[in-house]
Design a protein around this motif. Structure first.
Motif, PDB file in Angstrom:
ATOM      1  N   TYR A   1      52.608  36.862  37.046  1.00 56.26           N
ATOM      2  CA  TYR A   1      53.205  37.841  36.089  1.00 56.26           C
ATOM      3  C   TYR A   1      54.272  38.702  36.398  1.00 56.26           C
ATOM      4  CZ  TYR A   1      48.985  36.523  33.280  1.00 56.26           C
ATOM      5  OH  TYR A   1      48.096  35.908  32.310  1.00 56.26           O
ATOM      6  N   LYS A   2      55.344  39.103  35.714  1.00 54.39           N
ATOM      7  CA  LYS A   2      56.271  39.665  36.093  1.00 54.39           C
ATOM      8  C   LYS A   2      56.125  41.403  36.153  1.00 54.39           C
ATOM      9  CE  LYS A   2      59.044  36.339  37.328  1.00 54.39           C
ATOM     10  NZ  LYS A   2      60.139  36.057  36.397  1.00 54.39           N
ATOM     11  N   ASN A   3      55.778  41.712  34.950  1.00 50.67           N
ATOM     12  CA  ASN A   3      55.510  43.229  34.661  1.00 50.67           C
ATOM     13  C   ASN A   3      54.175  43.534  34.042  1.00 50.67           C
ATOM     14  OD1 ASN A   3      57.901  44.348  35.703  1.00 50.67           O
ATOM     15  ND2 ASN A   3      58.852  44.237  33.708  1.00 50.67           N
ATOM     16  N   LEU A   4      53.177  42.577  34.625  1.00 51.69           N
ATOM     17  CA  LEU A   4      51.909  42.679  33.884  1.00 51.69           C
ATOM     18  C   LEU A   4      50.700  42.471  34.984  1.00 51.69           C
ATOM     19  CD1 LEU A   4      50.700  43.224  30.866  1.00 51.69           C
ATOM     20  CD2 LEU A   4      50.442  40.747  30.977  1.00 51.69           C
ATOM     21  N   LEU A   5      50.088  43.435  35.312  1.00 48.88           N
ATOM     22  CA  LEU A   5      48.898  43.586  35.998  1.00 48.88           C
ATOM     23  C   LEU A   5      47.668  43.221  35.431  1.00 48.88           C
ATOM     24  CD1 LEU A   5      49.494  46.546  38.419  1.00 48.88           C
ATOM     25  CD2 LEU A   5      50.309  44.317  38.768  1.00 48.88           C
ATOM     26  N   THR A   6      46.924  42.109  35.800  1.00 50.65           N
ATOM     27  CA  THR A   6      45.757  41.674  35.002  1.00 50.65           C
ATOM     28  C   THR A   6      44.235  41.797  35.835  1.00 50.65           C
ATOM     29  OG1 THR A   6      45.787  39.430  35.261  1.00 50.65           O
ATOM     30  CG2 THR A   6      47.125  40.380  33.416  1.00 50.65           C
ATOM     31  N   SER A   7      43.389  41.920  35.150  1.00 52.45           N
ATOM     32  CA  SER A   7      42.075  41.613  35.953  1.00 52.45           C
ATOM     33  C   SER A   7      41.270  40.578  35.065  1.00 52.45           C
ATOM     34  CB  SER A   7      41.231  43.107  36.064  1.00 52.45           C
ATOM     35  OG  SER A   7      40.840  43.412  34.749  1.00 52.45           O
ATOM     36  N   PRO A   8      40.360  39.973  35.479  1.00 53.47           N
ATOM     37  CA  PRO A   8      39.745  40.091  37.017  1.00 53.47           C
ATOM     38  C   PRO A   8      40.600  39.484  37.959  1.00 53.47           C
ATOM     39  CG  PRO A   8      38.674  38.398  36.139  1.00 53.47           C
ATOM     40  CD  PRO A   8      39.604  38.809  35.171  1.00 53.47           C
ATOM     41  N   ARG A   9      41.994  39.157  38.029  1.00 54.62           N
ATOM     42  CA  ARG A   9      42.567  38.254  38.783  1.00 54.62           C
ATOM     43  C   ARG A   9      43.308  39.144  39.921  1.00 54.62           C
ATOM     44  NH1 ARG A   9      48.007  36.426  38.412  1.00 54.62           N
ATOM     45  NH2 ARG A   9      48.303  34.467  39.592  1.00 54.62           N
ATOM     46  N   GLU A  10      43.971  40.195  39.673  1.00 50.98           N
ATOM     47  CA  GLU A  10      44.696  40.981  40.679  1.00 50.98           C
ATOM     48  C   GLU A  10      45.143  42.383  40.546  1.00 50.98           C
ATOM     49  OE1 GLU A  10      48.962  39.670  40.458  1.00 50.98           O
ATOM     50  OE2 GLU A  10      49.133  40.389  38.316  1.00 50.98           O
TER      51      GLU A  10
ATOM     52  N   ARG B   1      43.214  45.415  41.074  1.00 52.70           N
ATOM     53  CA  ARG B   1      42.765  46.077  41.987  1.00 52.70           C
ATOM     54  C   ARG B   1      43.684  45.881  43.230  1.00 52.70           C
ATOM     55  NH1 ARG B   1      37.784  44.452  42.781  1.00 52.70           N
ATOM     56  NH2 ARG B   1      36.352  46.030  42.135  1.00 52.70           N
ATOM     57  N   LYS B   2      43.839  44.614  43.453  1.00 48.84           N
ATOM     58  CA  LYS B   2      44.653  44.355  44.812  1.00 48.84           C
ATOM     59  C   LYS B   2      46.012  45.091  44.799  1.00 48.84           C
ATOM     60  CE  LYS B   2      46.322  40.162  47.283  1.00 48.84           C
ATOM     61  NZ  LYS B   2      47.696  40.264  47.049  1.00 48.84           N
TER      62      LYS B   2
ATOM     63  N   SER C   1      38.085  57.210  33.524  1.00 51.32           N
ATOM     64  CA  SER C   1      37.128  57.267  34.450  1.00 51.32           C
ATOM     65  C   SER C   1      37.643  56.510  35.973  1.00 51.32           C
ATOM     66  CB  SER C   1      35.841  56.412  34.210  1.00 51.32           C
ATOM     67  OG  SER C   1      35.297  56.700  32.835  1.00 51.32           O
ATOM     68  N   LEU C   2      37.311  57.067  36.852  1.00 44.83           N
ATOM     69  CA  LEU C   2      37.487  56.679  38.318  1.00 44.83           C
ATOM     70  C   LEU C   2      36.139  56.435  39.080  1.00 44.83           C
ATOM     71  CD1 LEU C   2      39.081  56.445  40.737  1.00 44.83           C
ATOM     72  CD2 LEU C   2      39.601  58.705  41.179  1.00 44.83           C
ATOM     73  N   GLU C   3      35.809  55.077  39.185  1.00 44.24           N
ATOM     74  CA  GLU C   3      34.739  54.916  39.846  1.00 44.24           C
ATOM     75  C   GLU C   3      34.662  53.797  41.094  1.00 44.24           C
ATOM     76  OE1 GLU C   3      30.940  51.926  39.485  1.00 44.24           O
ATOM     77  OE2 GLU C   3      33.336  51.800  38.583  1.00 44.24           O
ATOM     78  N   ASP C   4      35.724  53.170  41.218  1.00 43.40           N
ATOM     79  CA  ASP C   4      35.743  51.787  42.060  1.00 43.40           C
ATOM     80  C   ASP C   4      35.665  52.466  43.293  1.00 43.40           C
ATOM     81  OD1 ASP C   4      36.053  48.879  42.295  1.00 43.40           O
ATOM     82  OD2 ASP C   4      37.653  49.648  43.460  1.00 43.40           O
ATOM     83  N   SER C   5      34.775  51.909  44.475  1.00 42.28           N
ATOM     84  CA  SER C   5      34.925  52.618  45.638  1.00 42.28           C
ATOM     85  C   SER C   5      35.991  51.960  46.552  1.00 42.28           C
ATOM     86  CB  SER C   5      33.643  52.349  46.426  1.00 42.28           C
ATOM     87  OG  SER C   5      33.328  50.759  46.375  1.00 42.28           O
ATOM     88  N   GLU C   6      36.570  50.860  46.311  1.00 46.15           N
ATOM     89  CA  GLU C   6      37.464  50.323  47.076  1.00 46.15           C
ATOM     90  C   GLU C   6      38.966  51.124  46.649  1.00 46.15           C
ATOM     91  OE1 GLU C   6      38.346  46.068  47.369  1.00 46.15           O
ATOM     92  OE2 GLU C   6      36.340  45.815  46.639  1.00 46.15           O
ATOM     93  N   PHE C   7      39.168  51.392  45.400  1.00 50.01           N
ATOM     94  CA  PHE C   7      40.239  52.187  44.925  1.00 50.01           C
ATOM     95  C   PHE C   7      40.137  53.614  45.605  1.00 50.01           C
ATOM     96  CE2 PHE C   7      42.729  54.561  42.280  1.00 50.01           C
ATOM     97  CZ  PHE C   7      43.834  53.758  41.554  1.00 50.01           C
TER      98      PHE C   7
ATOM     99  N   ASP D   1      36.514  43.995  37.774  1.00 56.08           N
ATOM    100  CA  ASP D   1      35.905  42.573  37.824  1.00 56.08           C
ATOM    101  C   ASP D   1      35.255  42.001  36.930  1.00 56.08           C
ATOM    102  OD1 ASP D   1      36.566  42.943  40.567  1.00 56.08           O
ATOM    103  OD2 ASP D   1      34.596  44.022  41.172  1.00 56.08           O
ATOM    104  N   LYS D   2      34.945  42.647  35.903  1.00 56.90           N
ATOM    105  CA  LYS D   2      34.086  41.984  34.793  1.00 56.90           C
ATOM    106  C   LYS D   2      34.690  41.907  33.359  1.00 56.90           C
ATOM    107  CE  LYS D   2      30.108  43.549  37.351  1.00 56.90           C
ATOM    108  NZ  LYS D   2      28.861  44.335  37.212  1.00 56.90           N
ATOM    109  N   ARG D   3      36.043  42.400  33.381  1.00 59.41           N
ATOM    110  CA  ARG D   3      36.794  42.668  32.226  1.00 59.41           C
ATOM    111  C   ARG D   3      38.083  41.787  32.093  1.00 59.41           C
ATOM    112  NH1 ARG D   3      36.081  48.589  29.405  1.00 59.41           N
ATOM    113  NH2 ARG D   3      33.880  48.456  28.731  1.00 59.41           N
ATOM    114  N   LEU D   4      38.760  41.382  31.165  1.00 60.36           N
ATOM    115  CA  LEU D   4      39.993  40.971  30.864  1.00 60.36           C
ATOM    116  C   LEU D   4      40.749  42.191  30.503  1.00 60.36           C
ATOM    117  CD1 LEU D   4      40.020  37.768  29.091  1.00 60.36           C
ATOM    118  CD2 LEU D   4      40.442  38.005  31.419  1.00 60.36           C
TER     119      LEU D   4
END
Length: 705
Positions: free
Chosen positions: A512-521, A523-524, A551-557, A631-634
C-alpha cells in the motif's frame, strides 16, 4: 504465597505496567469526574453509572480471562511480573478498595444531596399510605406475574442464575419438615421491569428501587412457610471468549457466534455483590457451588444501591431532561465551511474534507452515502461496519441502494463485543435484500472503518472514500472524539480498493502507498518510524514523536519508544485508557511524558505523528498500539499528506497537550495526577475550545520549537 510487600516490589521493578491495573487507574479517572465541583448531581450520577458499567465489563472480560487461566491451570505472567494467583490477589485488593470508594461516596456525598435536586431515593416504608397502596397495586398487577421462585434442594437442580440481574436468595423453613429443614429459593428480577418505580409529589420525584418493591411483598411468593432471611445479590459471569478459526464463514459461523453468546449468559461466576447482613449459610453454599473466594465477594450496605447502572433511569427522566448540559451544536469542518449549501460530490473532486467529531457532525458522511444511494451514476458502495446506532440510517441507506440496483458489499463484524446480536440481525436484513455480506474474516476481528463509493460520470470513474477512527454510528459520533477523512485522492482510493479486495476475496495485497494495515505490517512500519526518530536524535537532528491513542499495550512498540527516549527523542503520548508504558524512569523513559484526557467526551481518535527531521509523517485510523490491534485484527492507519489537514491534526495534538481541565499526568509508578492550572494560567478545556477553532488558529501550529 507471596507477601503483599513483595508483590509491590515485583510490580515496581517491572519496566511495564499491568494492563489490568492500568485499566483500574483509568476507571478511577472516570470516577474522578464525580468529584468535580463544577458538575451537578445529575452529571455525577451519569459518571457513576458509567464507572459501574465499566467495572461490569472489566469483570466479565478481563477478570473472566484471568479465570480462564486459573480454572485450567494455564501459566499467565502479567506485565507486572506476577503469576496468575498472585496477580489475582493484587487485582482483587484493588477492586475491593475501589468498590468501597464508590459505595462510600454515593452514601456520604451524593445521596444526601438528591432532595435539593428534586428527587428522593426511598424504600416503601418511608412512603405515605396512599403511595404505599400505589406500590402494592403495581406489584400485584405488573411485577408479581413476572416473578418465578426457583427452589434448590435435593429434588430440584440448581437453577441458572443470569448475569448482572438482581436476585433474591430466600431461605425458608417448613416447620413440618424434619432436621435440616432450610431451603434456598431464588427470585430473579427480570431485566424488562423498570429499575425504579416512580412517584410524583408536588416538588419532588420519588424513585423506589424495584428490589424494595419486591422485598416488601415477597411473602406473597412463599405462602405457608417461614422466611428465615431475604438476601439480595447480583452475579457477574465470565464473558470472555475467543472464536475458533472456521473455514465456513456463513451459517456455521453464525451458529458458532450464537452458541458463544449463550455461553456468556452461563459462564463461570467471577464476582458476587451482596447486601450486608446476608446469610452465611447461603453464601457458603454459593461459594462452593461457583468455586469463588471471599476476595471476589463485594458487600453493599442496605442503605446504598446495588448496580449503579440503574441510575440511567433517573438521569433520563423527562422531568430532569434539562439538567444534563448539552454540548454546543456541531460546527462546520474547517475544510468544508459551506457544508449546508455545496454539492459534496463536487467538493470532494477538488479537495479533501477532514472531520473532527463531535465538534463536526457525522452528517457529511451520511449526506455522501444517501446522495450516492439515489444517484443513478453511482455503481457500487462498499463498507466495513463494526458498531451501529439502534435505528441506523446506514442500514436504511444500504437497503435502498440495493433496491436501486447498485452493487453493495458490507463486511459486518459479528464479533464486535456486546453488539454481536444486533450486527447479525442487521446483516441478515441486508443479505436478504440482496447485499453481498461478509460475516468477518476467519479468526480476525475487522475493526477498520472504511467506505468506498464508485461513481461514473460520462466516461470518468471517481472513487469517493471515507476512512476514519470511529464507527458509522450516529449516536456515538455525538459523544466520541474521532477523526474522519473524505477524499477522492487516487492513492488512497487505490489502497482502499485493494484492501476491500483482500477482505472480500482471496487477494494478497501489493504494498500500500498511504495505508498501514494489520496484521500484515502495521507494527513493523510504526517501529521503523520510531527507530528513524531515534537515529535523527543520535545525529543531532530534530526529532519528536507525538501519539494519541485509546490504549498503549504492545511491548514491542513500548520498548521501541524506550529506545528512542534513551536516544534523546522527545516523546509525548496522550493515552486515554490503558497505558502499559512506564514514563519518567531514569535510564529508560525520562524523555517520555504521558497524559490522559477524560471529560465530557470519550477520546476515541488515534493519531500517530513523527517529526522526521521536518518531513513529517502523520497517520490516523482505527488502531491502538495493542497486541490485538497488530496481530488479531484487520486494522488500518491512513496517512494525511495535505499540509493544511496535517496542520489540523497537529493542532489536535497540541491542544490535547495544552488541556489543563480534563488532563491527568501519568507518574512513574502508574498512578495519575490531575493537571492543575497555574496561578497565572487560564483554564484550557479542549472539549470547549474545538468548537471555536478557526483556520487562522492552526496556521502556525508547532509541536517542536
Amino acid at each position: 504465597m507471596i507477601q503483599p510487600d513483595k508483590i509491590e516490589e515485583i510490580i515496581y521493578s517491572s519496566d511495564l505496567i499491568s494492563r489490568d491495573l492500568s485499566w483500574l487507574k483509568f476507571n478511577e479517572r472516570v470516577f474522578d469526574q464525580i468529584l468535580k465541583d463544577t458538575r451537578n448531581i445529575f452529571e455525577k450520577f451519569k459518571f457513576l453509572a458509567i464507572t459501574a458499567s465499566n467495572l461490569d465489563e472489566f469483570f466479565m472480560i478481563r477478570v473472566g480471562s484471568l479465570y480462564n487461566y486459573l480454572d485450567y491451570d494455564k501459566v499467565r505472567v502479567d506485565y507486572s511480573g506476577l503469576r496468575e494467583d498472585a496477580f489475582k490477589m493484587k487485582l482483587m485488593v484493588e477492586c475491593q478498595n475501589f468498590h468501597v470508594r464508590l459505595q462510600e461516596h454515593f452514601l456520604k456525598e451524593l445521596l444526601p444531596k438528591t432532595e435539593e435536586a428534586g428527587f428522593i431515593l426511598s424504600n416503601v416504608k418511608n412512603l405515605q399510605p396512599e403511595e404505599q397502596q400505589a406500590i402494592k397495586e403495581y406489584f400485584f398487577k405488573a411485577v408479581y406475574p413476572m416473578l418465578t421462585p426457583m427452589v434448590f434442594d435435593g429434588y430440584h437442580t440448581f437453577p441458572i442464575l443470569m448475569n448482572k440481574l438482581l436476585i433474591f436468595g430466600v431461605i425458608t423453613i417448613n416447620e413440618g419438615d424434619k432436621k435440616d429443614n432450610r431451603k434456598l429459593s431464588f427470585v430473579q428480577i427480570p431485566s424488562n421491569i423498570p429499575r425504579f418505580f416512580e412517584l410524583e409529589r408536588e416538588n419532588v420525584m420519588i424513585f423506589i428501587p424495584i428490589e424494595e418493591v419486591i422485598r416488601e411483598h415477597i411473602f406473597s411468593l412463599f405462602r405457608n412457610v417461614n422466611i428465615e432471611s431475604v438476601n439480595l445479590f447480583r452475579i457477574t459471569r465470565n464473558g470472555d471468549f475467543t472464536l475458533e478459526e472456521s473455514e465456513d464463514m456463513d451459517s456455521n459461523f453464525l451458529e458458532e457466534v450464537k452458541r458463544k453468546l449463550n455461553e456468556r449468559k452461563t459462564g463461570r461466576v467471577v464476582k458476587i455483590e451482596i447486601e450486608e447482613g446476608y446469610s452465611k449459610w447461603m453464601i457458603n453454599l454459593l461459594k462452593e457451588r461457583w468455586v469463588i473466594n471471599d476476595d471476589s465477594i463485594f458487600r453493599i450496605s442496605r442503605k446504598s444501591l446495588m448496580d449503579f447502572t440503574g441510575l440511567w433511569q433517573m438521569i433520563g427522566n423527562k422531568r430532569f431532561k434539562e439538567k444534563i448540559p448539552s454540548p454546543p451544536n456541531p460546527v462546520p469542518p474547517l475544510s468544508y465551511p459551506d457544508a449546508a449549501t455545496e454539492d459534496i460530490f463536487q467538493v470532494l473532486k477538488n479537495k479533501d474534507i477532514l472531520l473532527h467529531h463531535p465538534y463536526n457532525s457525522i452528517e457529511p458522511i451520511m449526506v455522501l452515502l444517501e446522495k450516492a444511494v439515489d444517484d443513478p451514476s453511482v455503481m457500487a458502495i462498499k463498507m466495513t461496519i463494526y458498531r451501529l446506532a439502534k435505528n441506523s440510517r446506514i442500514v436504511g441507506a444500504l437497503l435502498r441502494a440495493v433496491e436501486n440496483g447498485k452493487h453493495v458489499s458490507v463486511l459486518f463484524e459479528v464479533k464486535a463485543r456486546f453488539d454481536e446480536e444486533n450486527n447479525m440481525r442487521e446483516a441478515k436484513r441486508l443479505q436478504k435484500a440482496g447485499c453481498f455480506v461478509i460475516y468477518g474474516v476467519t479468526n480476525l476481528k475487522t475493526h477498520t472503518k472504511l467506505m468506498l463509493i464508485v461513481k461514473k460520470d460520462e466516461n470518468q470513474v471517481t472513487r469517493y472514500v471515507h476512512l476514519g477512527s470511529g464507527n458509522y454510528n450516529e449516536e456515538t459520533s455525538r459523544i466520541y472524539t474521532d477523526i474522519g477523512l473524505l477524499t477522492t485522492n487516487e492513492v488512497l482510493a487505490n489502497d482502499v480498493s485493494e484492501f476491500f479486495n483482500v477482505i472480500t476475496g482471496h487477494s494478497l495485497p501489493t504494498t500500500y502507498k498511504n495505508l498501514l494495515t494489520s496484521p500484515r505490517e502495521m507494527r513493523k512500519k510504526l517501529i521503523e518510524f520510531i527507530e528513524e526518530e531515534a537515529e535523527h536524535a543520535r545525529k543531532g537532528l530534530p526529532s519528536g514523536i507525538f501519539i494519541k491513542l485509546n490504549s498503549l499495550e504492545d511491548s514491542e512498540f513500548i520498548y521501541a519508544l524506550y529506545r528512542a527516549s534513551q536516544a534523546g527523542v522527545l516523546i509525548k503520548l496522550i493515552i486515554r485508557g490503558i497505558c502499559c508504558l512506564r514514563p519518567g524512569r531514569m535510564g529508560l523513559s525520562e524523555n517520555i511524558e504521558v497524559l490522559s484526557i477524560v471529560g465530557d467526551f470519550l477520546e476515541h481518535s488515534r493519531i500517530y505523528h513523527f517529526h522526521n527531521n521536518g518531513n513529517s509523517r502523520t497517520y490516523v485510523g482505527s488502531a491502538d498500539a495493542m497486541v490485538r490491534s497488530f496481530d488479531k485484527r484487520l486494522e488500518s492507519l491512513f496517512r494525511i499528506e495535505t499540509p493544511i489537514l496535517e496542520k489540523q491534526l497537529m493542532n489536535i495534538l497540541a491542544y490535547n497537550l495544552k488541556d489543563n481541565v480534563n488532563a491527568y499526568r501519568m507518574q512513574e509508578d502508574g498512578t495519575y495526577v490531575s493537571k492543575q492550572t497555574e496561578s497565572n494560567e487560564e483554564p484550557f478545556n479542549i472539549h470547549e475550545k474545538f468548537f471555536n477553532l478557526t483556520p487562522e488558529m492552526i496556521t502556525d501550529v508547532k509541536l517542536i520549537d
